[in-house]
Design a protein around this motif. Structure first.
Motif, PDB file in Angstrom:
ATOM      1  N   ARG A  61       0.825  -1.213   0.000  1.00  9.36           N
ATOM      2  CA  ARG A  61       0.000   0.000   0.000  1.00  9.36           C
ATOM      3  C   ARG A  61       0.858   1.261   0.000  1.00  9.36           C
ATOM      4  O   ARG A  61       0.533   2.254  -0.663  1.00  9.36           O
ATOM      5  CB  ARG A  61      -0.901   0.033   1.234  1.00  9.36           C
ATOM      6  CG  ARG A  61      -2.044  -0.943   1.216  1.00  9.36           C
ATOM      7  CD  ARG A  61      -3.091  -0.556   2.258  1.00  9.36           C
ATOM      8  NE  ARG A  61      -2.508  -0.376   3.585  1.00  9.36           N
ATOM      9  CZ  ARG A  61      -2.400  -1.323   4.494  1.00  9.36           C
ATOM     10  NH1 ARG A  61      -2.808  -2.555   4.212  1.00  9.36           N
ATOM     11  NH2 ARG A  61      -1.878  -1.080   5.688  1.00  9.36           N
ATOM     12  N   HIS A  93      -8.020  -2.882  -8.374  1.00  6.76           N
ATOM     13  CA  HIS A  93      -9.449  -2.794  -8.702  1.00  6.76           C
ATOM     14  C   HIS A  93     -10.095  -1.619  -7.969  1.00  6.76           C
ATOM     15  O   HIS A  93     -10.896  -0.868  -8.539  1.00  6.76           O
ATOM     16  CB  HIS A  93     -10.145  -4.098  -8.316  1.00  6.76           C
ATOM     17  CG  HIS A  93     -11.603  -4.126  -8.661  1.00  6.76           C
ATOM     18  ND1 HIS A  93     -12.054  -4.158  -9.958  1.00  6.76           N
ATOM     19  CD2 HIS A  93     -12.712  -4.109  -7.865  1.00  6.76           C
ATOM     20  CE1 HIS A  93     -13.382  -4.167  -9.961  1.00  6.76           C
ATOM     21  NE2 HIS A  93     -13.806  -4.133  -8.699  1.00  6.76           N
ATOM     22  N   THR A  94      -9.730  -1.431  -6.700  1.00  2.00           N
ATOM     23  CA  THR A  94     -10.271  -0.309  -5.920  1.00  2.00           C
ATOM     24  C   THR A  94      -9.830   1.024  -6.510  1.00  2.00           C
ATOM     25  O   THR A  94     -10.613   1.979  -6.590  1.00  2.00           O
ATOM     26  CB  THR A  94      -9.811  -0.407  -4.455  1.00  2.00           C
ATOM     27  OG1 THR A  94     -10.200  -1.680  -3.923  1.00  2.00           O
ATOM     28  CG2 THR A  94     -10.413   0.707  -3.624  1.00  2.00           C
ATOM     29  N   GLN A 141      -6.738  -6.563  -5.653  1.00  3.87           N
ATOM     30  CA  GLN A 141      -7.800  -5.845  -4.963  1.00  3.87           C
ATOM     31  C   GLN A 141      -7.509  -4.351  -4.917  1.00  3.87           C
ATOM     32  O   GLN A 141      -8.393  -3.522  -5.152  1.00  3.87           O
ATOM     33  CB  GLN A 141      -7.975  -6.390  -3.549  1.00  3.87           C
ATOM     34  CG  GLN A 141      -8.572  -7.781  -3.482  1.00  3.87           C
ATOM     35  CD  GLN A 141      -8.757  -8.254  -2.046  1.00  3.87           C
ATOM     36  OE1 GLN A 141      -8.412  -7.562  -1.095  1.00  3.87           O
ATOM     37  NE2 GLN A 141      -9.304  -9.455  -1.889  1.00  3.87           N
ATOM     38  N   LEU A 142      -6.248  -4.000  -4.619  1.00  5.19           N
ATOM     39  CA  LEU A 142      -5.866  -2.592  -4.579  1.00  5.19           C
ATOM     40  C   LEU A 142      -6.031  -1.936  -5.943  1.00  5.19           C
ATOM     41  O   LEU A 142      -6.534  -0.812  -6.058  1.00  5.19           O
ATOM     42  CB  LEU A 142      -4.422  -2.438  -4.097  1.00  5.19           C
ATOM     43  CG  LEU A 142      -4.123  -2.766  -2.639  1.00  5.19           C
ATOM     44  CD1 LEU A 142      -2.632  -2.608  -2.359  1.00  5.19           C
ATOM     45  CD2 LEU A 142      -4.925  -1.878  -1.702  1.00  5.19           C
ATOM     46  N   GLU A 170     -11.845   1.926  -9.603  1.00  2.00           N
ATOM     47  CA  GLU A 170     -13.195   2.394  -9.310  1.00  2.00           C
ATOM     48  C   GLU A 170     -13.190   3.837  -8.819  1.00  2.00           C
ATOM     49  O   GLU A 170     -14.091   4.598  -9.066  1.00  2.00           O
ATOM     50  CB  GLU A 170     -13.835   1.492  -8.239  1.00  2.00           C
ATOM     51  CG  GLU A 170     -14.135   0.086  -8.749  1.00  2.00           C
ATOM     52  CD  GLU A 170     -14.757  -0.773  -7.666  1.00  2.00           C
ATOM     53  OE1 GLU A 170     -14.743  -0.334  -6.497  1.00  2.00           O
ATOM     54  OE2 GLU A 170     -15.264  -1.861  -7.978  1.00  2.00           O
TER      55      GLU A 170
END
Length: 582
Positions: free
Chosen positions: A534, A578-579, A575-576, A582
């Motif tokens: 992150r 994809h987020t 997941q990161l 969005e």
């Protein structure tokens, strides 16, 4: 000195060597009983006809050593030349910047100066134009900042002098000025040893040990089934179990097979031997020193694309895992009476420099200060971010709660069932309330989720009262890695959120499985690496594994677990991404 068995006396197992009960060992470093000539006739003294004598082998080896030395010197000369050019370009760049030129034009002018110098050495046309002569006149005529030019030239001369001395030293002794043991032995001998060590590392043959099962063979490691390799029993100690004050750790020479649940041990002390050797431990051997260096320096930074590819490359991950030292503790470090009752497994011990030391009224009593747990660094080198420990036994439940209170831990993560074929962990918490070591533990609530249960406790000692959360992850299958990564990833994220909500004065997060190294290592590594991904956008799983093993040996215990960590991080990165989209 480690002696190696002839291949005829090795059983064909992947990573361990056992002596067959019906064979005598044949040592590779022991001369054969009958040396044979070229045609198979026994050798007699005074027969010079044989051409396969040692002289030919020595000549071939000497030739190979010579080629190796020349190759090494050529490579190093290129490195020194690169260092020289970088130092000169940097120095002249600083000079031109100080003179008022722009950063990019200063780089071009610095390269022109190097071009001018190369014209004296190499018979070639100037690379950066014919105006290098004019530029050099400007440099020479400048008086205000000429100290930068003189300093740059001095650095270049110093590099050349050091390079020559280093090359001569390396050619003479086979190692550089900064290598350990550079002055001992001849160059040929050192290079020969280097080649020999290189061959042994490629062959990956471990040192030979006679073997015996530990009394906790099935659950020493969390995942692998018991191998069907026969073991030659060299004798067992039939002494009955006495009280804690008379029990001592059996002196053993430990050799762990990575990725199995077999502990290969050789009792180096005959029955009745009382020589104390737990005190005044000898310095690290060269092999141990190189292992420590690897753990301190090992790194492999992965971008998101590299991470996804790497997670699917089982062969590369296996190679990387098996090259990384486990850093297990030699039981000799803990030769204290009665300590055997404090450890769930006699070969899984806390590394001494980072072990958790319990406070006690009698600091001289080692047993009252001991618990099988280690402090571990977190992301960014955060000190004592985690405590990795074994699953409490009936004998250590009190010690465990003393540690929880002493360290002001707000969270416990438990990643094991109470029983998996046999006991993995004692049920150290109450149904309602209980008191251990003056600490009252009361269950406030129990919440059951899909893959874990959450218990909230209230701890009270004297007038002080604290809150504690226990996450009990029950979806890790017996002797396997999870089939799916999301449940563990969700647990890591939930624990991170709980940690952020904890009081600022809170201490480390306590994580345990059964031995406190396998599943525990997976969880802590995943937690650290999620933060790195992150924050930095990259991950270094090898570096994190090395750091964990420096503080507690064997963390991330099997190759399957190492691969699983890669899969979890690959999923988290997707997941990161994809987020972010969005």
């Amino acid at each position: 000195m480690t002696r190696r068995l002839s291949s005829s006396t090795r059983s064909h197992t992947e990573d361990s060597i056992f002596l067959r009960p019906d064979e005598d060992p044949v040592w590779l470093d022991e001369p054969a009983k009958t040396d044979k000539l070229c045609d198979g006739v026994p050798k007699k003294d005074g027969l010079p006809e044989c051409k396969d004598g040692p002289a030919e082998g020595q000549n071939a080896q000497g030739e190979e050593v010579f080629i190796h030395k020349v190759y090494a010197l050529v490579i190093e000369i290129h490195c020194w030349a690169a260092l020289f050019i970088i130092s000169q370009v940097t120095g002249y760049w600083v000079f031109f910047v100080v003179e008022g030129n722009g950063p990019f034009s200063s780089i071009y002018k610095a390269l022109q100066v190097i071009d001018f110098y190369l014209g004296f050495i190499l018979p070639c046309h100037p690379i950066f134009g014919m105006d290098s002569m004019v530029l050099m006149r400007e440099v020479v005529n400048t008086k205000e900042h000429n100290w930068i030019v003189h300093g740059t030239a001095g650095i270049g001369v110093a590099i050349c002098v050091i390079m020559v001395i280093h090359m001569v030293w390396k050619w003479r002794y086979g190692s550089g000025l900064w290598s350990s043991g550079s002055g001992s032995g001849t160059g040929t001998g050192t290079a020969s040893r280097d080649l020999g060590d290189r061959r042994q590392s490629v062959s990956r043959q471990p040192s030979f040990t006679l073997s015996e099962w530990t009394d906790a063979q099935e659950d020493l490691l969390d995942l692998d089934p018991v191998p069907q390799t026969p073991v030659f029993d060299i004798g067992t100690d039939t002494r009955t179990e006495g009280d804690a004050a008379t029990l001592t750790v059996t002196p053993v020479g430990l050799q762990e097979r990575r990725g199995s649940n077999v502990s290969l041990t050789l009792d180096m002390c005959t029955p009745g031997c009382t020589e104390p050797y737990g005190y005044g431990a000898s310095p690290l051997s060269p092999r141990d020193q190189s292992a420590q260096e690897y753990l301190r320096q090992g790194t492999h930074v992965l971008t998101p694309a590299m991470l996804h590819t790497r997670a699917m490359d089982d062969q590369s991950l296996q190679s990387e895992f098996y090259e990384t030292p486990m850093n297990f503790v030699d039981p000799k470090e803990y030769n204290y009476p009665g300590l055997v009752r404090k450890n769930r497994y006699k070969t899984i011990l806390p590394n001494t420099h980072s072990r958790v030391i319990l406070k006690s009224l009698d600091e001289e009593d080692f047993l009252t200060t001991y618990i099988n747990g280690n402090y571990l660094k977190g992301y960014g080198g955060e000190e004592r971010a985690y405590i990795a420990t074994q699953g409490p036994t009936v004998n250590t439940v009190g010690d465990f709660w003393r540690m929880v209170w002493q360290e002001k831990s707000p969270i416990i993560v438990m990643i094991t069932n109470l029983e998996e074929k046999n006991e993995k962990c004692a049920e150290y918490w109450p149904e309602d309330t209980v008191t251990h070591e003056g600490i009252q533990i009361t269950v406030v609530s129990v919440t059951q989720e899909d893959d874990y249960s959450l218990r909230v406790f209230t701890l009270k000692s004297g007038e002080e009262e604290r809150s504690l959360k226990q996450y009990w992850y029950t979806s890790w299958p017996d002797q396997k890695t999870p089939d799916k990564a999301p449940p563990l990833l969700e647990l890591v994220q939930e624990v991170e959120r709980a940690r952020e909500e904890a009081p600022p004065s809170s201490g480390p997060t306590i994580v345990h499985c059964s031995a406190g190294i396998g599943r525990t290592g997976c969880f802590i590594a995943t937690s650290i690496l999620c933060k790195q991904l992150r924050t930095e956008g990259v991950v270094d799983i090898l570096r994190t594994t090395c750091q964990l093993r420096l503080d507690r040996g064997g963390m991330i215990q099997t190759c399957e677990q190492y691969q699983f960590v890669h899969h979890v991080l690959s999923l988290y990165e997707k997941q990161l991404s994809h987020t972010a989209e969005e």
